[in-house]
Write an enzyme that holds these catalytic residues in place. Structure first.
Site, PDB file in Angstrom:
ATOM      1  N   LYS A  22      -6.352   2.525 -46.517  1.00  0.00           N
ATOM      2  CA  LYS A  22      -7.265   1.637 -47.241  1.00  0.00           C
ATOM      3  C   LYS A  22      -6.507   0.532 -47.966  1.00  0.00           C
ATOM      4  O   LYS A  22      -6.880  -0.643 -47.925  1.00  0.00           O
ATOM      5  CB  LYS A  22      -8.100   2.467 -48.223  1.00  0.00           C
ATOM      6  CG  LYS A  22      -8.994   1.651 -49.144  1.00  0.00           C
ATOM      7  CD  LYS A  22      -8.489   1.660 -50.568  1.00  0.00           C
ATOM      8  CE  LYS A  22      -9.489   0.991 -51.515  1.00  0.00           C
ATOM      9  NZ  LYS A  22      -8.959   0.929 -52.898  1.00  0.00           N
ATOM     10  N   ASN A  23      -5.410   0.879 -48.641  1.00  0.00           N
ATOM     11  CA  ASN A  23      -4.684  -0.105 -49.439  1.00  0.00           C
ATOM     12  C   ASN A  23      -3.984  -1.158 -48.587  1.00  0.00           C
ATOM     13  O   ASN A  23      -3.667  -2.242 -49.083  1.00  0.00           O
ATOM     14  CB  ASN A  23      -3.669   0.591 -50.345  1.00  0.00           C
ATOM     15  CG  ASN A  23      -4.335   1.320 -51.498  1.00  0.00           C
ATOM     16  OD1 ASN A  23      -5.400   0.918 -51.966  1.00  0.00           O
ATOM     17  ND2 ASN A  23      -3.732   2.409 -51.945  1.00  0.00           N
ATOM     18  N   ARG A  93     -12.506  -4.251 -56.013  1.00  0.00           N
ATOM     19  CA  ARG A  93     -11.304  -4.697 -56.730  1.00  0.00           C
ATOM     20  C   ARG A  93     -10.409  -5.559 -55.856  1.00  0.00           C
ATOM     21  O   ARG A  93      -9.796  -6.528 -56.322  1.00  0.00           O
ATOM     22  CB  ARG A  93     -10.538  -3.470 -57.241  1.00  0.00           C
ATOM     23  CG  ARG A  93      -9.223  -3.801 -57.939  1.00  0.00           C
ATOM     24  CD  ARG A  93      -8.633  -2.563 -58.571  1.00  0.00           C
ATOM     25  NE  ARG A  93      -8.308  -1.539 -57.614  1.00  0.00           N
ATOM     26  CZ  ARG A  93      -7.128  -1.434 -56.990  1.00  0.00           C
ATOM     27  NH1 ARG A  93      -6.186  -2.328 -57.221  1.00  0.00           N
ATOM     28  NH2 ARG A  93      -6.895  -0.453 -56.165  1.00  0.00           N
ATOM     29  N   CYS A 117     -14.113  -1.006 -59.757  1.00  0.00           N
ATOM     30  CA  CYS A 117     -13.231   0.067 -60.216  1.00  0.00           C
ATOM     31  C   CYS A 117     -13.730   0.620 -61.545  1.00  0.00           C
ATOM     32  O   CYS A 117     -13.990  -0.142 -62.474  1.00  0.00           O
ATOM     33  CB  CYS A 117     -11.797  -0.449 -60.376  1.00  0.00           C
ATOM     34  SG  CYS A 117     -10.628   0.826 -60.870  1.00  0.00           S
ATOM     35  N   ARG A 122      -8.610  -4.552 -64.522  1.00  0.00           N
ATOM     36  CA  ARG A 122      -7.348  -4.683 -63.790  1.00  0.00           C
ATOM     37  C   ARG A 122      -6.819  -6.097 -64.015  1.00  0.00           C
ATOM     38  O   ARG A 122      -7.330  -7.051 -63.446  1.00  0.00           O
ATOM     39  CB  ARG A 122      -7.568  -4.443 -62.291  1.00  0.00           C
ATOM     40  CG  ARG A 122      -8.111  -3.052 -61.951  1.00  0.00           C
ATOM     41  CD  ARG A 122      -7.094  -1.965 -62.239  1.00  0.00           C
ATOM     42  NE  ARG A 122      -7.599  -0.656 -61.823  1.00  0.00           N
ATOM     43  CZ  ARG A 122      -7.089   0.057 -60.838  1.00  0.00           C
ATOM     44  NH1 ARG A 122      -6.065  -0.391 -60.149  1.00  0.00           N
ATOM     45  NH2 ARG A 122      -7.598   1.239 -60.541  1.00  0.00           N
ATOM     46  N   PRO A 123      -5.825  -6.276 -64.872  1.00  0.00           N
ATOM     47  CA  PRO A 123      -5.338  -7.627 -65.168  1.00  0.00           C
ATOM     48  C   PRO A 123      -4.709  -8.273 -63.941  1.00  0.00           C
ATOM     49  O   PRO A 123      -4.121  -7.598 -63.092  1.00  0.00           O
ATOM     50  CB  PRO A 123      -4.294  -7.389 -66.271  1.00  0.00           C
ATOM     51  CG  PRO A 123      -3.870  -5.966 -66.097  1.00  0.00           C
ATOM     52  CD  PRO A 123      -5.086  -5.234 -65.604  1.00  0.00           C
ATOM     53  N   ILE A 124      -4.848  -9.594 -63.868  1.00  0.00           N
ATOM     54  CA  ILE A 124      -4.271 -10.331 -62.735  1.00  0.00           C
ATOM     55  C   ILE A 124      -3.231 -11.335 -63.221  1.00  0.00           C
ATOM     56  O   ILE A 124      -2.913 -12.289 -62.518  1.00  0.00           O
ATOM     57  CB  ILE A 124      -5.354 -11.047 -61.909  1.00  0.00           C
ATOM     58  CG1 ILE A 124      -6.077 -12.083 -62.767  1.00  0.00           C
ATOM     59  CG2 ILE A 124      -6.338 -10.050 -61.313  1.00  0.00           C
ATOM     60  CD1 ILE A 124      -6.896 -13.044 -61.939  1.00  0.00           C
ATOM     61  N   GLN A 126      -0.032 -11.118 -63.449  1.00  0.00           N
ATOM     62  CA  GLN A 126       1.154 -11.208 -62.598  1.00  0.00           C
ATOM     63  C   GLN A 126       0.845 -11.948 -61.291  1.00  0.00           C
ATOM     64  O   GLN A 126       1.717 -12.616 -60.730  1.00  0.00           O
ATOM     65  CB  GLN A 126       1.702  -9.809 -62.305  1.00  0.00           C
ATOM     66  CG  GLN A 126       2.193  -9.070 -63.529  1.00  0.00           C
ATOM     67  CD  GLN A 126       3.274  -9.834 -64.278  1.00  0.00           C
ATOM     68  OE1 GLN A 126       4.343 -10.092 -63.740  1.00  0.00           O
ATOM     69  NE2 GLN A 126       2.986 -10.214 -65.513  1.00  0.00           N
TER      70      GLN A 126
END
Length: 292
Positions: A22-23, A93, A117, A122-124, A126
């Protein structure tokens, strides 16, 4: 209301076939936006995240054909840089991979903040750090992420934290950027390597995936390809743990045994037998396990 009723006390036996990772799939599907031409992708998991991504790609103009349950052909030749439907993006997500792919293909992207999620935000940051290093400008307004660059160039990025999502998104944006990109302190999971292999099959020049430094030499254009997604090591590991917990004898097929080394080592340590084959593992738990 959906519920599962589990009747215990029965040992597991037989065989099970593992689906595609999946990932890896949720990054590889958006990566098809980077090329004009068909990409035939095999071993695609039939899960809700994949179905949502396909719906988003169709909305952007991609032509998608399905050959059986797990094989797709995606042609993004006529894809346009349309804003993905908010109601779809916020259900998944991995929709943030559309940013890197759209930025690489079209030079700009407008994507709603990802959702899907229950673990919390979930920070973005980066992800945006990498895009900025490539010469892009970004802003977040009213829940929409806007990223734009008139001319993407390679850059040097040292991630503050190891992030699978940021590593993959940076790779998607960098493969068509001019010059060389160096990504340091990157994630090293098998799906990072799988995305790199897919990009290279399409004509990209990515080296070092699977280590903590990835180097990308930008190319002017890429092309479609045929590719098979790796098996899902998380799904496989879950079945292996289930055999250990319930006891039994199960053959787990369509796996890459090397990707399962960490759980194999622990299961052997507590008393399971694990036999490895080319593309399968057999887990046997017939005695009381030890607590180590």
């Amino acid at each position: 209301m959906i519920k599962y009723i589990v009747q215990g006390g029965t040992k597991l036996s037989g065989s099970v076939t593992i689906s595609g990772a999946k990932n890896a799939a949720v990054a590889i599907l958006p990566a098809t936006l980077l090329v004009s031409g068909p990409c035939r992708i095999e071993n695609v998991p039939d899960i809700s995240d994949v179905r949502l991504l396909l719906e988003i790609l169709r909305d952007m103009g991609a032509e998608i054909r399905r050959y059986g349950r797990n094989t797709l052909e995606i042609d993004c030749t006529r894809a346009r840089n349309a804003t993905a439907p908010i109601e779809l993006v916020r259900r998944i997500r991995a929709s943030y991979y559309l940013i890197g792919a759209e930025l690489g293909r079209f030079g700009h992207a407008h994507v709603a903040m990802p959702g899907g999620c229950n673990l919390g935000p979930r920070p973005i940051d980066q992800h945006l750090k990498a895009f900025t290093a490539f010469g892009a400008e970004d802003s977040v307004e009213y829940g929409q992420i806007h990223v734009r660059s008139e001319h993407l160039v390679g850059g040097h990025v040292f991630f503050d934290t190891v992030s699978v999502g940021a590593t993959m998104n940076a790779m998607l944006a960098a493969v068509l950027a001019e010059g060389t990109t160096i990504l340091e302190n990157v994630a090293r999971e098998p799906h990072i390597v799988d995305l790199a292999n897919f990009l290279n099959m399409m004509g990209a020049d990515v080296h070092g995936a699977g280590t903590d430094v990835i180097k990308i030499h930008g190319v002017k254009e890429m092309h479609g390809c045929n590719y098979s997604i790796i098996p899902d090591q998380i799904e496989a590991g879950t079945y292996m743990a289930a055999v250990a917990a319930a006891g039994g004898d199960v053959l787990i097929q369509n796996v890459i045994p090397k990707h399962l080394d960490c759980i194999t080592a622990k299961l052997v340590e507590i008393g399971c037998q694990v036999e490895e084959f080319d593309d399968a593992v057999r887990v046997v738990a017939t005695k009381r396990l030890t607590n180590t």
